[in-house]
Write an enzyme that holds these catalytic residues in place. Structure first.
Site: not given
Ligand code: ING
Length: 318
Positions: A51, A128, A147, A173, A198
């Site tokens: 990622e 995502k 995020e 992720c 990550n």
């Protein structure tokens, strides 16, 4: 029953060590190309990269959004800085999965991954969906997890694409922690799911024992590989990025739920396995024969509710 000619492919997972703020895209792409070449040397047909593979894990920093976009987002894919990776893939006739920060022409921002075939053609894109973390500035925390500030929730759903006759799904992720992620893809007949991650080893919200990060990382993929009869290739970017640690543990998981290959360090490291797609078929024909055993009429809450709510009225005993 095993077919006489079992379908085997070479799968490689290219784990990345740290990418620091000072590392240029060119230097990072050189590392990716080097690992692609090593994977080709180990007879891989497909390589999984992490990622946000082109940059440091920038959601750990509170920055002005203009600066974040300028420094860490890709305006096109491929682009001149990433082109050497596409060129090497075409030369070596090897496909790959790559995670990166996507800025669309309309200015929308996603945490994105692509599937690229052995002719260096982008055949699939994913944005995502499960965005962890927060959007506010947690000034007391040792680092942020922004995020929800820097990315929108993905708008492409969970897709499955055909690469060299293998049905490949992908996610990113935090998605790997949610069972719905895998089920939507296995209901589209995915045989292999690839993902990058990550994962900070420290939890900024509560004093979580560090070993649980790796434990949870393993069980979600081992259980989901088994419950969906899929192979999983998971590539981490890990180690200390400007002092902030992220877990390694890149791995290849079989439909049996067994880890068949895993990284041993926290630097750039290629792991590889010759995976037999027929192993998944065996589990799909028997224990996880969806058509024979599933009862969606009893699963409706999974789709109808977002958060937990009241119990359903209990079935009245006759
Ligand atoms: N990182 C972490 C992950 O899901 C996280 C965030 C870790 C959430 C542990 C909850 C528990 O692996 C990303 N980038 O999603």
């Amino acid at each position: 029953m095993k077919s006489n000619s079992s379908r085997k492919i070479g799968l490689a997972v290219a784990q990345m060590g740290p990418v620091n703020l000072a590392d240029s895209r060119a230097a990072v792409v050189r590392r990716l190309v080097e690992m692609l070449r090593e994977a080709a040397g180990r007879k891989a047909d497909f390589v999984v990269f992490p990622e946000l593979a082109l940059t440091t894990f920038f959601p750990r920093y509170w920055m002005d959004e203009g600066e974040i976009v300028e420094r860490f987002f890709e305006r096109s894919m491929p682009n001149p800085e990433v082109q050497p990776l596409f060129d090497a893939a075409r030369e070596l006739s090897i496909g790959f999965y790559l995670g990166y920060a996507e800025l669309t022409p309309a200015g929308r921002r996603f945490n994105t991954s692509i599937l690229v075939d052995r002719h260096a053609r982008i055949i699939g894109k994913y944005r995502k969906i499960h965005l962890p973390g927060h959007s506010d500035h947690k000034t007391e925390a040792p680092f942020q997890h922004l995020e929800k500030k820097y990315f929108e929730v993905g708008d492409l759903g969970f897709g499955v694409w055909d690469i060299d006759d293998v049905k490949v799904g992908m996610c990113l992720c935090n998605d790997r922690r949610w069972p719905e992620t895998y089920r939507v893809m296995s209901l589209q007949s995915a045989e292999l799911i690839v993902l990058g991650y990550n994962t900070p080893s420290k939890n900024i919200h509560w004093n979580e024992p560090t070993h649980l990060r790796t434990f949870h990382h393993e069980i979600v993929m081992q259980a989901s590989a088994y419950q969906n009869a899929v192979w999983i290739g998971a590539a981490g970017k890990c180690g200390h990025e400007d002092g902030f640690h992220m877990i390694g543990g890149s791995m290849i998981v079989a439909p049996s739920g067994e880890i068949v290959a895993r990284s041993s360090g926290e630097e750039d490291e290629v792991i590889a396995a010759r995976i037999d797609l027929d192993l998944g078929t065996t589990f799909r024909d028997h224990v996880f024969n969806f058509a024979r055993h599933r009862s969606p009429e009893h699963y409706r809450l999974i789709v109808e509710r977002v958060g937990a709510g009241d119990p359903l009225p209990a079935a009245v005993l006759e």
